[in-house]
Design a protein around this motif. Structure first.
Motif, PDB file in Angstrom:
ATOM      1  N   GLY A 132       0.916   9.376  12.652  1.00  0.00           N
ATOM      2  CA  GLY A 132      -0.122  10.401  12.532  1.00  0.00           C
ATOM      3  C   GLY A 132      -0.209  11.048  11.161  1.00  0.00           C
ATOM      4  O   GLY A 132      -0.678  12.180  11.035  1.00  0.00           O
ATOM      5  N   ILE A 133       0.232  10.338  10.093  1.00  0.00           N
ATOM      6  CA  ILE A 133       0.172  10.966   8.763  1.00  0.00           C
ATOM      7  C   ILE A 133      -1.189  10.761   8.083  1.00  0.00           C
ATOM      8  O   ILE A 133      -1.451  11.345   7.039  1.00  0.00           O
ATOM      9  CB  ILE A 133       1.327  10.520   7.832  1.00  0.00           C
ATOM     10  CG1 ILE A 133       1.221   9.041   7.457  1.00  0.00           C
ATOM     11  CG2 ILE A 133       2.688  10.817   8.446  1.00  0.00           C
ATOM     12  CD1 ILE A 133       2.227   8.626   6.390  1.00  0.00           C
ATOM     13  N   GLU A 146      -2.350  10.498  -4.898  1.00  0.00           N
ATOM     14  CA  GLU A 146      -1.815  11.835  -5.188  1.00  0.00           C
ATOM     15  C   GLU A 146      -0.476  11.777  -5.915  1.00  0.00           C
ATOM     16  O   GLU A 146      -0.178  12.628  -6.751  1.00  0.00           O
ATOM     17  CB  GLU A 146      -1.648  12.636  -3.885  1.00  0.00           C
ATOM     18  CG  GLU A 146      -2.908  13.344  -3.446  1.00  0.00           C
ATOM     19  CD  GLU A 146      -2.658  14.184  -2.177  1.00  0.00           C
ATOM     20  OE1 GLU A 146      -1.596  14.833  -2.105  1.00  0.00           O
ATOM     21  OE2 GLU A 146      -3.519  14.143  -1.277  1.00  0.00           O
ATOM     22  N   VAL A 147       0.350  10.771  -5.575  1.00  0.00           N
ATOM     23  CA  VAL A 147       1.689  10.699  -6.176  1.00  0.00           C
ATOM     24  C   VAL A 147       1.824   9.569  -7.205  1.00  0.00           C
ATOM     25  O   VAL A 147       2.570   9.694  -8.170  1.00  0.00           O
ATOM     26  CB  VAL A 147       2.791  10.562  -5.093  1.00  0.00           C
ATOM     27  CG1 VAL A 147       3.016  11.880  -4.386  1.00  0.00           C
ATOM     28  CG2 VAL A 147       2.455   9.474  -4.088  1.00  0.00           C
ATOM     29  N   GLY A 148       1.108   8.461  -6.991  1.00  0.00           N
ATOM     30  CA  GLY A 148       1.148   7.341  -7.948  1.00  0.00           C
ATOM     31  C   GLY A 148       2.486   6.633  -8.028  1.00  0.00           C
ATOM     32  O   GLY A 148       2.723   5.826  -8.930  1.00  0.00           O
ATOM     33  N   GLY A 173      11.955  -2.994  11.224  1.00  0.00           N
ATOM     34  CA  GLY A 173      11.414  -2.167  10.156  1.00  0.00           C
ATOM     35  C   GLY A 173      12.375  -1.077   9.706  1.00  0.00           C
ATOM     36  O   GLY A 173      13.074  -0.482  10.523  1.00  0.00           O
ATOM     37  N   ILE A 174      12.407  -0.845   8.385  1.00  0.00           N
ATOM     38  CA  ILE A 174      13.209   0.260   7.849  1.00  0.00           C
ATOM     39  C   ILE A 174      12.445   0.970   6.730  1.00  0.00           C
ATOM     40  O   ILE A 174      11.633   0.359   6.037  1.00  0.00           O
ATOM     41  CB  ILE A 174      14.598  -0.188   7.313  1.00  0.00           C
ATOM     42  CG1 ILE A 174      14.444  -1.166   6.134  1.00  0.00           C
ATOM     43  CG2 ILE A 174      15.455  -0.801   8.392  1.00  0.00           C
ATOM     44  CD1 ILE A 174      15.745  -1.385   5.366  1.00  0.00           C
ATOM     45  N   ILE A 175      12.701   2.266   6.593  1.00  0.00           N
ATOM     46  CA  ILE A 175      12.236   3.033   5.430  1.00  0.00           C
ATOM     47  C   ILE A 175      13.502   3.572   4.785  1.00  0.00           C
ATOM     48  O   ILE A 175      14.286   4.279   5.439  1.00  0.00           O
ATOM     49  CB  ILE A 175      11.302   4.196   5.837  1.00  0.00           C
ATOM     50  CG1 ILE A 175      10.074   3.653   6.567  1.00  0.00           C
ATOM     51  CG2 ILE A 175      10.865   4.983   4.603  1.00  0.00           C
ATOM     52  CD1 ILE A 175       9.144   4.733   7.115  1.00  0.00           C
ATOM     53  N   CYS A 176      13.750   3.193   3.530  1.00  0.00           N
ATOM     54  CA  CYS A 176      15.005   3.615   2.892  1.00  0.00           C
ATOM     55  C   CYS A 176      14.740   4.172   1.496  1.00  0.00           C
ATOM     56  O   CYS A 176      13.620   4.097   0.985  1.00  0.00           O
ATOM     57  CB  CYS A 176      16.001   2.461   2.853  1.00  0.00           C
ATOM     58  SG  CYS A 176      15.369   0.971   2.081  1.00  0.00           S
ATOM     59  N   GLY A 177      15.791   4.736   0.890  1.00  0.00           N
ATOM     60  CA  GLY A 177      15.641   5.363  -0.418  1.00  0.00           C
ATOM     61  C   GLY A 177      15.044   6.751  -0.330  1.00  0.00           C
ATOM     62  O   GLY A 177      14.478   7.268  -1.297  1.00  0.00           O
ATOM     63  N   LEU A 178      15.157   7.389   0.845  1.00  0.00           N
ATOM     64  CA  LEU A 178      14.574   8.725   1.039  1.00  0.00           C
ATOM     65  C   LEU A 178      15.418   9.799   0.346  1.00  0.00           C
ATOM     66  O   LEU A 178      16.648   9.706   0.313  1.00  0.00           O
ATOM     67  CB  LEU A 178      14.489   9.047   2.534  1.00  0.00           C
ATOM     68  CG  LEU A 178      13.648   8.103   3.404  1.00  0.00           C
ATOM     69  CD1 LEU A 178      13.782   8.507   4.869  1.00  0.00           C
ATOM     70  CD2 LEU A 178      12.192   8.136   2.983  1.00  0.00           C
ATOM     71  N   ASN A 183       7.835  12.717   0.573  1.00  0.00           N
ATOM     72  CA  ASN A 183       6.857  13.235   1.532  1.00  0.00           C
ATOM     73  C   ASN A 183       5.946  12.109   2.007  1.00  0.00           C
ATOM     74  O   ASN A 183       6.148  10.944   1.651  1.00  0.00           O
ATOM     75  CB  ASN A 183       6.059  14.405   0.923  1.00  0.00           C
ATOM     76  CG  ASN A 183       5.249  13.985  -0.301  1.00  0.00           C
ATOM     77  OD1 ASN A 183       4.734  12.864  -0.368  1.00  0.00           O
ATOM     78  ND2 ASN A 183       5.125  14.880  -1.275  1.00  0.00           N
ATOM     79  N   LYS A 184       4.943  12.455   2.800  1.00  0.00           N
ATOM     80  CA  LYS A 184       4.093  11.428   3.415  1.00  0.00           C
ATOM     81  C   LYS A 184       3.333  10.610   2.369  1.00  0.00           C
ATOM     82  O   LYS A 184       3.012   9.432   2.597  1.00  0.00           O
ATOM     83  CB  LYS A 184       3.129  12.047   4.431  1.00  0.00           C
ATOM     84  CG  LYS A 184       2.101  13.006   3.856  1.00  0.00           C
ATOM     85  CD  LYS A 184       1.208  13.542   4.975  1.00  0.00           C
ATOM     86  CE  LYS A 184       0.125  14.466   4.420  1.00  0.00           C
ATOM     87  NZ  LYS A 184      -0.741  14.975   5.499  1.00  0.00           N
ATOM     88  N   CYS A 185       3.050  11.201   1.218  1.00  0.00           N
ATOM     89  CA  CYS A 185       2.337  10.469   0.164  1.00  0.00           C
ATOM     90  C   CYS A 185       3.202   9.324  -0.377  1.00  0.00           C
ATOM     91  O   CYS A 185       2.705   8.222  -0.631  1.00  0.00           O
ATOM     92  CB  CYS A 185       1.957  11.405  -0.984  1.00  0.00           C
ATOM     93  SG  CYS A 185       0.833  12.721  -0.501  1.00  0.00           S
ATOM     94  N   HIS A 186       4.502   9.598  -0.549  1.00  0.00           N
ATOM     95  CA  HIS A 186       5.409   8.554  -1.033  1.00  0.00           C
ATOM     96  C   HIS A 186       5.543   7.424  -0.006  1.00  0.00           C
ATOM     97  O   HIS A 186       5.600   6.251  -0.365  1.00  0.00           O
ATOM     98  CB  HIS A 186       6.793   9.143  -1.337  1.00  0.00           C
ATOM     99  CG  HIS A 186       6.763  10.220  -2.384  1.00  0.00           C
ATOM    100  ND1 HIS A 186       7.129  11.519  -2.126  1.00  0.00           N
ATOM    101  CD2 HIS A 186       6.384  10.184  -3.684  1.00  0.00           C
ATOM    102  CE1 HIS A 186       7.003  12.235  -3.229  1.00  0.00           C
ATOM    103  NE2 HIS A 186       6.546  11.448  -4.192  1.00  0.00           N
ATOM    104  N   ILE A 187       5.572   7.803   1.275  1.00  0.00           N
ATOM    105  CA  ILE A 187       5.683   6.780   2.334  1.00  0.00           C
ATOM    106  C   ILE A 187       4.395   5.941   2.370  1.00  0.00           C
ATOM    107  O   ILE A 187       4.447   4.720   2.548  1.00  0.00           O
ATOM    108  CB  ILE A 187       5.987   7.435   3.697  1.00  0.00           C
ATOM    109  CG1 ILE A 187       7.403   8.021   3.674  1.00  0.00           C
ATOM    110  CG2 ILE A 187       5.840   6.440   4.847  1.00  0.00           C
ATOM    111  CD1 ILE A 187       7.771   8.882   4.865  1.00  0.00           C
ATOM    112  N   ALA A 188       3.251   6.586   2.177  1.00  0.00           N
ATOM    113  CA  ALA A 188       1.968   5.860   2.123  1.00  0.00           C
ATOM    114  C   ALA A 188       1.965   4.874   0.953  1.00  0.00           C
ATOM    115  O   ALA A 188       1.551   3.712   1.093  1.00  0.00           O
ATOM    116  CB  ALA A 188       0.809   6.855   1.968  1.00  0.00           C
TER     117      ALA A 188
END
Length: 319
Positions: A132-133, A146-148, A173-178, A183-188
């Motif tokens: 839902g982001i 927004e973040v580039g 699936g994984i999301i790493c390096g947090l 924030n949601k922009c970086h994940i996008a």
């Protein structure tokens, strides 16, 4: 699974193995010939004369008629096809060998190498429907802009394992390096990068199998409207990405095959008769070293996504 791509006919051994009587199978025809006429409606009497699968049609629509030309279609998944000419190239790097097209009953058959990515556009849908982001798929470009940068965040969307070139069903699936700043922009942004990194993996495998590195990549499909994605793809591949102004290359390819059929002859697909198409071109804008560092970090993330599903986790219902 019943067709012999060398003899171009139904395979007796495979039909026997699957216990399918060969007499029930339809006649094999080329991709461009008159199969019959429309029987009713506004198109009554018009010949039906082109038949290509999705990815082969996009290859034709992109006019990849020469050995070594390749296209990538960005949809729910990604499908990269490279024309290998009249020779079957068998991959040693996890790609599939397939028939590209045969444009006429008496014309030669052309083959292709194909690599597929399971999750491309589907990762955007996942961010919208599951996390839902974003409210619509178009918003991903705005967030990424927004973040580039992904700020060191990497997203491996191996929701149902990894396809080419790994073929690893145990991956998830994984999301790493947090960090606390993610924030949601970086994940996008990381989600868009994931599509590009997966394409790079297939392209590298293709270059190794063919022996001739691609000088540019032709692209099509719904996701190519995302300019950030296209620029990222050029940066990560470190070659130009070329997008035709006509986005519906799959439909165009089928129409090209239909119009060129013997007895129809609306146009010719001979190289000297093809006109240049208008394109949008994305050139790499980062240095090669940075491109390689980002890609090697991605590969580290891919390794961490593997081996999640084991016999024990399957038994306990963790899928």
């Amino acid at each position: 699974m019943l067709f012999n791509i060398h003899s171009l006919e139904w395979d007796k051994e495979l039909c026997e193995f699957f216990e399918i009587p060969m007499k029930i199978l339809p006649n094999v025809r080329s991709s461009s010939e008159i199969y019959g006429l429309m029987k009713a409606g506004a198109l009554e009497g018009v010949p039906i004369s082109g038949c290509l699968g999705d990815q082969s049609a996009a290859l034709v629509g992109q006019m990849c008629f020469r050995d070594g030309q390749a296209k990538n279609t960005y949809g729910t998944g990604c499908f990269l096809l490279c024309n290998t000419g009249r020779k079957c190239v068998f991959s040693e790097h996890g790609l599939l060998t397939t028939v590209a097209y045969k444009l006429g009953r008496d014309k030669p058959v052309y083959y292709a190498l194909e690599g597929s990515v399971a999750i491309a556009g589907a990762v955007i849908r996942w961010l919208r429907d599951n996390l839902g982001i974003i409210n619509s798929s178009d918003e991903i470009e705005k967030l990424a802009k927004e973040v580039g940068t992904s700020y060191g965040c990497y997203f491996v969307p191996a929701f149902s394992g990894l396809y080419a070139p790994y073929w690893e069903p145990s991956a998830r699936g994984i999301i790493c390096g947090l960090t606390q700043f993610t924030n949601k922009c970086h994940i996008a942004f990381a989600a868009l990068e994931a599509v590009c990194f997966q394409t790079r993996e297939i392209l590298d495998a293709m270059n190794r199998d063919c022996g001739i590195p691609l000088s540019h990549l032709q692209v099509d499909g719904g996701m190519t409207n995302n300019k950030i994605l296209m620029q990222l793809q050029a940066d990560i591949l470190y070659i130009p990405v070329v997008k035709p102004s006509m986005p519906e290359t799959t439909a165009l390819g089928a129409a090209m095959a239909a119009g060129a059929a013997e007895g129809v002859g609306v146009w010719s697909l001979e190289p000297e008769d093809l006109s240049a198409v208008t394109v949008e071109r994305f050139e790499p804008q980062i240095n090669a070293e940075e491109s390689e560092i980002r890609f090697s970090t991605w590969k580290k993330a891919v390794m961490k996504s593997m081996g999640w599903v084991t016999a024990e986790s399957s038994e306990s219902g963790i899928l």
